[in-house]
Design an enzyme around this catalytic site. Structure first.
Site, PDB file in Angstrom:
ATOM      1  N   HIS A 281       0.809  -1.226   0.000  1.00 10.43           N
ATOM      2  CA  HIS A 281       0.000   0.000   0.000  1.00 10.43           C
ATOM      3  C   HIS A 281       0.841   1.275   0.000  1.00 10.43           C
ATOM      4  CE1 HIS A 281       0.367   0.873   4.397  1.00 10.43           C
ATOM      5  NE2 HIS A 281       0.436  -0.436   4.516  1.00 10.43           N
ATOM      6  N   ASP A 293       6.473   0.849   6.522  1.00 12.97           N
ATOM      7  CA  ASP A 293       5.028   0.609   6.352  1.00 12.97           C
ATOM      8  C   ASP A 293       4.421   1.665   5.458  1.00 12.97           C
ATOM      9  OD1 ASP A 293       2.470  -0.316   6.623  1.00 12.97           O
ATOM     10  OD2 ASP A 293       2.200   0.351   8.674  1.00 12.97           O
ATOM     11  N   GLU A 327      -4.728   1.577   2.822  1.00 12.02           N
ATOM     12  CA  GLU A 327      -4.783   0.375   3.674  1.00 12.02           C
ATOM     13  C   GLU A 327      -5.003   0.754   5.141  1.00 12.02           C
ATOM     14  OE1 GLU A 327      -3.261  -2.758   6.377  1.00 12.02           O
ATOM     15  OE2 GLU A 327      -2.463  -0.749   6.101  1.00 12.02           O
ATOM     16  N   GLU A 328      -4.380   1.875   5.549  1.00 11.82           N
ATOM     17  CA  GLU A 328      -4.287   2.164   6.983  1.00 11.82           C
ATOM     18  C   GLU A 328      -5.625   2.486   7.647  1.00 11.82           C
ATOM     19  OE1 GLU A 328      -1.881   1.450   8.650  1.00 11.82           O
ATOM     20  OE2 GLU A 328      -0.036   1.636   7.486  1.00 11.82           O
ATOM     21  N   ASP A 355       3.903  -6.315   3.310  1.00 17.58           N
ATOM     22  CA  ASP A 355       3.440  -5.241   4.209  1.00 17.58           C
ATOM     23  C   ASP A 355       3.713  -5.600   5.668  1.00 17.58           C
ATOM     24  OD1 ASP A 355       2.289  -2.968   5.227  1.00 17.58           O
ATOM     25  OD2 ASP A 355       0.226  -3.648   4.975  1.00 17.58           O
ATOM     26  N   HIS A 428       3.955   2.862  12.397  1.00 17.29           N
ATOM     27  CA  HIS A 428       3.000   3.956  12.688  1.00 17.29           C
ATOM     28  C   HIS A 428       3.576   5.049  13.586  1.00 17.29           C
ATOM     29  CE1 HIS A 428      -0.714   1.111  11.954  1.00 17.29           C
ATOM     30  NE2 HIS A 428       0.134   1.142  10.930  1.00 17.29           N
TER      31      HIS A 428
HETATM   32 ZN   LIG Z   1       1.027  -1.435   6.213  1.00 18.78          ZN
END
Ligand SMILES: [Zn+2]
Length: 461
Positions: A281, A293, A327-328, A355, A428
């Site tokens: 993503h 990520d 995606e998140e 991912d 994140h």
């Molecule tokens: Zn991810």
């Protein structure tokens, strides 16, 4: 059991085993060597990752995401491939200009580091000031529900340090991020803080999506507290259970905006209607620059196609790279692609997702329906000796990945599994930057994904 039935039976059980093993030709080992040495020495994906991360974080709905989509389109075209931008509407949430937390009594002034969770509402400009009730989990919340009204619920639930797999720890801890506010508001909470979900004991808070508010209840602010400050708050609460805290958040949800899945492919030379998909993503959280990520994951997948071009490998099946939107905090890109692909007669032989960070290659996990399961496991195990060249140690049934999970017309969803011990150090958070990605680990992963893609393209699955 007569002799004909017996023969038929033996034929049925022996043919698949024999055929899939027989298909692993010796030339595949030298192709794998070549893929590995080019990936490691040229480091193209890693250099693209530097360009992508220089744009900044790529949260859905942000101007940076638009820039990243445009950068991806140009990058794909510079590789001599065509880019198709598939439109998709994505959520738009912004953190705003400030976020803060401060202990205001006793002894005002101690600031705590927080990060709003994605989807949270803001507070009034002066913030909310309230006492704190600390709980370990939902069971304790339920037990102490009479104490919750008007307080900030502090879910103090770390990644379980005694488990081998941080991903299992994440699945356990993430429930307080995703539905902590929904549970706390039922008892009249004023807000929620969670202990940041991390495997590194620094003070960098990790954000992530919270579930949509339940319209039956009020919306309360929800944020993650840095790990060290969670320790501090825990200790202070022992000394003074009635301490008061002030929290200010400026975040807000805006109307959905237009974004895109970015799709490119190399047509198969023998079976152009059979697709081996590789993807990840493009969106990230607004902390760090989404390097692990999932910037690295999409650069790995894009480089698979470029490696085939560089090495003049002509795959039998179509190799399609899908860079998914959102995606998140919505998986709208994955849903849009699956809706499109399931409506066509094209067949996905496999969908492979990267991912889980760009760490040292370890494995591939797959999920498949009961019709395909045993054949897929057998096929992947037959490929394992070749994959071992790129550090892949095992294949097993497990989880393919979020974005590909929506695709139905596929024999197997396959997840690339790198070493996971350090992923939640960065995930994140402001720690997820280009400098946190090791080029060798990332490029060896690229090679592993390229090799499995090639083997599935040549052998089917
Ligand atoms: Zn991810």
């Amino acid at each position: 059991l007569n002799i004909i039935t017996l023969r038929l039976f033996l034929l049925l059980i022996l043919i698949p085993v024999f055929s899939s093993h027989a298909q692993i030709k010796t030339e595949y080992y030298s192709i794998a060597d070549s893929i590995i040495s080019h990936s490691l020495s040229e480091q193209k994906g890693y250099s693209w990752l530097s360009e992508l991360c220089s744009i900044g974080p790529r949260l859905s709905g942000s101007e940076n995401l638009n820039k990243a989509v445009e950068w991806s389109r140009k990058k794909i075209e510079s590789l001599g491939l065509e880019a198709w931008l598939q439109p998709v509407m994505v959520p738009h949430w912004e953190r705003g200009r400030f976020e803060s937390a401060e202990i205001v009594s006793p002894g005002a002034g101690k600031k705590l580091v927080i990060a709003a969770l994605g989807g949270s509402v803001n507070t009034p400009a002066e913030g909310i000031t309230a006492g704190i009730i600390e709980v370990k989990n939902f069971v304790e919340l339920e037990k102490r529900k009479d104490e919750v009204k008007g307080k900030i619920v502090f879910f103090n639930h770390p990644l379980n340090p005694s488990w081998t797999s941080p991903f299992e720890g994440y699945e356990d801890a993430v429930q307080f991020r995703s539905r902590g506010a929904m549970e706390a508001i039922k008892y009249g909470a004023a807000g929620v803080l969670i202990r940041s979900i991390t495997s590194r004991h620094d003070n960098v808070p990790h954000t992530g999506a919270m579930r949509k508010y339940d319209p039956a209840y009020a919306k309360i602010p929800d944020a993650a507290l840095g790990y060290k400050d969670a320790d501090y708050l825990e200790a202070e609460l022992k000394k003074n259970p009635s301490l008061q805290i002030n929290i200010k958040l400026d975040c807000m949800t805006f109307p959905d905006v237009l974004s895109y899945n970015i799709i490119t492919e190399i047509k198969g030379s023998k079976y152009p209607d059979e697709i081996v998909l590789v993807g990840g993503h493009i969106d990230s959280w607004d902390k760090g620059t989404g390097a692990h990520d999932d910037g690295a994951g999409i650069m790995q997948c894009l480089e698979v196609l470029d490696l085939f071009k560089r090495l003049n490998i002509k795959p039998s099946r179509t190799i399609r790279c899908v860079i998914f939107a959102n995606e998140e905090n919505g998986v709208r890109g994955a849903q849009a692609y699956a809706k499109y692909s399931d409506s066509l007669s094209v067949k996905h032989i496999a969908a492979i997702e990267s991912d889980r960070g760009a760490f040292t290659p370890r494995a591939f996990e797959f999920d498949a329906d009961s019709i395909h399961k045993s054949k897929v496991l057998e096929g992947l195990n037959a490929m394992l000796p070749v994959l071992k060249k790129a550090g892949i140690e095992w294949v097993k049934e497990g989880d393919g990945g979020v974005d590909i999970s929506f695709i139905n017309n596929v024999n197997a969803h396959i997840g690339y599994v790198p070493d996971e011990q350090r992923y939640f150090d960065v995930h994140h958070s402001d720690n997820d930057v280009y400098e946190a990605v090791n080029p060798r680990e990332m490029q060896l992963g690229t090679a592993a994904i390229a090799i499995i893609t090639y083997l599935i393209s040549e052998n089917g699955l």
